[in-house]
Motif scaffolding. Sequence first.
Motif, PDB file in Angstrom:
ATOM      1  N   LYS A 148      25.573 -13.798  35.173  1.00  0.00           N
ATOM      2  CA  LYS A 148      26.369 -12.649  36.313  1.00  0.00           C
ATOM      3  C   LYS A 148      27.768 -12.711  35.196  1.00  0.00           C
ATOM      4  CE  LYS A 148      25.306 -14.062  40.153  1.00  0.00           C
ATOM      5  NZ  LYS A 148      24.623 -14.314  41.809  1.00  0.00           N
TER       6      LYS A 148
ATOM      7  N   ASN B 225      34.627 -21.590  47.046  1.00  0.00           N
ATOM      8  CA  ASN B 225      34.523 -23.123  47.911  1.00  0.00           C
ATOM      9  C   ASN B 225      34.455 -24.393  46.720  1.00  0.00           C
ATOM     10  OD1 ASN B 225      32.165 -22.776  45.277  1.00  0.00           O
ATOM     11  ND2 ASN B 225      30.712 -23.034  47.451  1.00  0.00           N
TER      12      ASN B 225
ATOM     13  N   SER C 144      22.223 -18.254  36.243  1.00  0.00           N
ATOM     14  CA  SER C 144      22.491 -17.450  37.341  1.00  0.00           C
ATOM     15  C   SER C 144      23.879 -16.861  36.903  1.00  0.00           C
ATOM     16  CB  SER C 144      22.480 -17.017  38.484  1.00  0.00           C
ATOM     17  OG  SER C 144      20.918 -17.306  38.743  1.00  0.00           O
TER      18      SER C 144
ATOM     19  N   SER D 174      17.269 -26.280  38.584  1.00  0.00           N
ATOM     20  CA  SER D 174      18.184 -24.801  39.130  1.00  0.00           C
ATOM     21  C   SER D 174      19.928 -25.774  39.715  1.00  0.00           C
ATOM     22  CB  SER D 174      17.313 -25.194  40.640  1.00  0.00           C
ATOM     23  OG  SER D 174      16.268 -24.241  40.952  1.00  0.00           O
TER      24      SER D 174
HETATM   25  P1  ADP Z   1      18.901 -19.028  41.296  1.00  0.00           P
HETATM   26  O1  ADP Z   1      18.725 -19.974  41.548  1.00  0.00           O
HETATM   27  O2  ADP Z   1      17.722 -17.966  40.999  1.00  0.00           O
HETATM   28  O3  ADP Z   1      20.073 -18.976  40.912  1.00  0.00           O
HETATM   29  P2  ADP Z   1      19.792 -18.880  43.784  1.00  0.00           P
HETATM   30  O4  ADP Z   1      18.808 -19.522  45.074  1.00  0.00           O
HETATM   31  O5  ADP Z   1      20.853 -21.023  42.906  1.00  0.00           O
HETATM   32  O6  ADP Z   1      18.660 -18.570  42.900  1.00  0.00           O
HETATM   33  O7  ADP Z   1      21.019 -18.519  44.064  1.00  0.00           O
HETATM   34  C1  ADP Z   1      20.382 -17.408  45.555  1.00  0.00           C
HETATM   35  C2  ADP Z   1      21.716 -16.108  45.143  1.00  0.00           C
HETATM   36  O8  ADP Z   1      22.866 -17.067  46.214  1.00  0.00           O
HETATM   37  C3  ADP Z   1      22.643 -15.560  43.804  1.00  0.00           C
HETATM   38  O9  ADP Z   1      23.513 -15.462  43.287  1.00  0.00           O
HETATM   39  C4  ADP Z   1      24.149 -17.313  43.746  1.00  0.00           C
HETATM   40  O10 ADP Z   1      25.064 -16.392  43.082  1.00  0.00           O
HETATM   41  C5  ADP Z   1      24.653 -17.502  45.610  1.00  0.00           C
HETATM   42  N1  ADP Z   1      24.798 -18.736  45.598  1.00  0.00           N
HETATM   43  C6  ADP Z   1      24.196 -19.433  45.253  1.00  0.00           C
HETATM   44  N2  ADP Z   1      24.503 -20.601  45.900  1.00  0.00           N
HETATM   45  C7  ADP Z   1      25.623 -20.290  46.584  1.00  0.00           C
HETATM   46  C8  ADP Z   1      26.714 -20.802  47.236  1.00  0.00           C
HETATM   47  N3  ADP Z   1      26.528 -22.004  47.715  1.00  0.00           N
HETATM   48  N4  ADP Z   1      27.182 -19.744  48.450  1.00  0.00           N
HETATM   49  C9  ADP Z   1      26.919 -18.957  47.628  1.00  0.00           C
HETATM   50  N5  ADP Z   1      26.712 -18.329  47.437  1.00  0.00           N
HETATM   51  C10 ADP Z   1      25.715 -19.106  46.788  1.00  0.00           C
END
Ligand code: ADP
Length: 225
Positions: A43, A10, A39, A34
């Motif tokens: 990963k 994206n 993450s 955040s």
């Molecule tokens: P954290 O803050 O613990 O990383 P998030 O809520 O940011 O948790 O993310 C949860 C999951 O969703 C993660 O696996 C992340 O890679 C995925 N994710 C986060 N943002 C997006 C996005 N914009 N589009 C798709 N997947 C996302």
Amino acid sequence: MHDVWKVYPNGVEALRGIDLKIEQGEFVYIVGPSGSGKSTLIKLMYREEVPTHGVVLINGVNVKRVRDWKIPHVRRKIGVVFQDYKLLPNLTAYENVAFAMEAVEAPRRKIKQRVEEVLELVGLTDRMHALPSQLSGGEQQRVSIARAIVNNPTFVIADEPTGNLDPENSWDIMYLLEEINNRGTTVVMATHNKEIVNTMRQRVIAIEQGVIVRDELGGEYGYED
Ligand code: ADP
Ligand code: ADP
């Protein structure tokens, strides 16, 4: 990591030019707001993601060049612990841990001995035949730590392992990770837990908007939340 960039499909630039070296035996906290890229960084360390640009070496192996069939082989040397435990719901504590050894085709005789050993280390000998749904959050996280270390990994990666736990259970998990680190295993942990970071005084790497803004030995959490 050398000049590592991660750009998601994206267009989000989650990591922008990360240079980072973690030595065997270190204990490292990854902190930051955040959405800062914690993450994503984690990963890359267990090859859930590959870099868009730059090089990630894990135990000297360039993860981008590893053919798919070899991924389990690389991952075997890495134990991963998640905030939400990710246990298999229909398997007991014992079976969840044994499964990780079966996946790398360990001999059956060894599996029983080693699974019992790690369940004892995490204090779950009495609970080994319980299903995840019958265990508390703290107990489930201890099962996931047992699963992470059962194959004797060279490093353990934890993404917010205390995120769903109360302070007492959080400290139990930290003492376990400390014990694992004292035995020579590298530990890398992303966290929002200020009290833990400020008490344990380990290496702290702070990320903001995909860039490392601080990397200190014996560092502090440094944020208010
Ligand atoms: P954290 O803050 O613990 O990383 P998030 O809520 O940011 O948790 O993310 C949860 C999951 O969703 C993660 O696996 C992340 O890679 C995925 N994710 C986060 N943002 C997006 C996005 N914009 N589009 C798709 N997947 C996302
Ligand atoms: P943190 O763990 O620090 O919360 P993340 O690494 O989860 O940060 O996310 C960093 C940025 O990348 C955020 O803007 C997030 O929305 C985005 N992101 C994370 N995972 C994905 C994904 N799978 N697809 C698209 N964007 C993502």
